[in-house]
Design an enzyme around this catalytic site. Structure first.
Site, PDB file in Angstrom:
ATOM      1  N   TYR A 154       0.840  -1.211   0.000  1.00 12.26           N
ATOM      2  CA  TYR A 154       0.000   0.000   0.000  1.00 12.26           C
ATOM      3  C   TYR A 154       0.873   1.258   0.000  1.00 12.26           C
ATOM      4  O   TYR A 154       0.639   2.198  -0.777  1.00 12.26           O
ATOM      5  CB  TYR A 154      -0.902  -0.047   1.232  1.00 12.26           C
ATOM      6  CG  TYR A 154      -1.863   1.107   1.372  1.00 12.26           C
ATOM      7  CD1 TYR A 154      -2.975   1.222   0.551  1.00 12.26           C
ATOM      8  CD2 TYR A 154      -1.669   2.076   2.364  1.00 12.26           C
ATOM      9  CE1 TYR A 154      -3.874   2.270   0.700  1.00 12.26           C
ATOM     10  CE2 TYR A 154      -2.558   3.131   2.522  1.00 12.26           C
ATOM     11  CZ  TYR A 154      -3.665   3.232   1.684  1.00 12.26           C
ATOM     12  OH  TYR A 154      -4.548   4.273   1.841  1.00 12.26           O
ATOM     13  N   LYS A 158       1.130   4.252  -2.876  1.00  9.02           N
ATOM     14  CA  LYS A 158       0.843   5.667  -2.603  1.00  9.02           C
ATOM     15  C   LYS A 158       2.080   6.537  -2.853  1.00  9.02           C
ATOM     16  O   LYS A 158       1.953   7.685  -3.298  1.00  9.02           O
ATOM     17  CB  LYS A 158       0.337   5.836  -1.168  1.00  9.02           C
ATOM     18  CG  LYS A 158      -1.002   5.130  -0.913  1.00  9.02           C
ATOM     19  CD  LYS A 158      -2.114   5.678  -1.796  1.00  9.02           C
ATOM     20  CE  LYS A 158      -3.482   5.140  -1.424  1.00  9.02           C
ATOM     21  NZ  LYS A 158      -4.562   5.692  -2.252  1.00  9.02           N
TER      22      LYS A 158
END
Ligand code: NAI
Length: 246
Positions: A154, A158
């Protein structure tokens, strides 16, 4: 008084049937924009659009499929005659310790969070370039700046989104297309609902404002970035986290 007026603008918000995306769609609608509400499930997207009122309409798309993303942008442009504001909000987590992350978990997160944003920017920027006006706002995360245990996939997605944001800003600035990222801290949505009460307390203790954020806290920043008040801002990352990361 500072007023945000987006009347006449067409906005597309991915993953906007709930959570942060829904609050963004609501705020942009309230500011006068015509909003394309996008979810994987068409019925849910239409229902959410109906609740928003204004000229919101529902569309379906899985952003992990680049061909579907291109078709979505075409459909929205046909339906409204333009696409001026693109908000890449759809995202998911498949948290695990590094050693336990399966290739599928890596791919699912990177495909939706990063490649999905790339595909929609590629598709939407064509019309924006012709019209010489565009606002692209990518919903990143503070973990894209800081990293986080158990979120290597994740956080990488990002951080990638932030690199994409800065590159798009440089490439498309001359066409009056602005591209910025918003990096939320911990916001109360389904994504964070799974946290234990202890984890929430521990998290809140690290936040100077002593509460988790609300989806509306993010939506206000997005509406500002979409407005004329932000006409000289591009390639930036705006942290909205109650002061957690300094
Ligand atoms: P959420 O889980 O409530 O909403 C995410 C939305 O994205 C859902 O509607 C989901 O169906 C949609 N989505 C996921 N994968 C998709 C795909 N492949 N195609 C189309 N739609 C897809 O989560 P939340 O909290 O509203 O998150 C919104 C964005 O904000 C995400 O990008 C998330 O990473 C980011 N964010 C959230 C934080 C939080 O604390 N809630 C913190 C930092 C960033």
């Amino acid at each position: 008084m500072l007023q945000i007026d987006l009347s006449g603008r067409v906005a597309l918000v991915t993953g906007s049937t709930r959570g942060i995306g829904r609050a963004i769609a609501q705020t942009l609608t309230a500011a006068g924009a015509k909003v394309a509400v996008v979810g994987r499930d068409k019925a849910k997207a239409e229902e959410a659009a109906g609740q928003l009122g204004g000229e919101a309409r529902g569309f379906s798309c899985d952003v992990a499929h680049t061909a579907s993303v291109a078709a979505l942008v075409e459909e929205v442009e046909k339906s409204y005659g333009s696409l001026d504001i693109l908000v890449n909000n759809a995202g998911l987590t498949r948290d695990n310790l590094l050693m336990r992350i399966k290739d599928d978990d890596w791919d699912a997160v990177l495909d939706a969070n990063l490649r999905g944003a790339f595909a929609s920017i590629r598709a939407a920027s064509r019309g924006m370039m012709k019209r010489r006006w565009g606002r692209i706002i990518n919903i990143a995360s503070i973990v894209g700046l800081t990293g986080n245990k158990g979120q290597a996939n994740y956080a990488a997605s990002k951080a990638g989104l932030i690199g994409l944001t800065k590159s798009v800003a440089k490439e498309l600035g001359s066409r009056n297309i602005l591209c910025n990222a918003v990096a939320p801290g911990f916001i109360e949505t389904d994504m964070t609902a799974a946290m234990t009460p202890e984890a929430r307390t521990a998290m809140s203790a690290q936040i100077p404002l002593e509460r988790l954020g609300k989806p509306e806290d993010i939506a206000g920043m997005v509406a500002f970035l979409a407005s004329e008040h932000a006409a000289y801002i591009t390639g930036q990352v705006f942290v909205v986290d109650g002061g957690m990361v300094t």
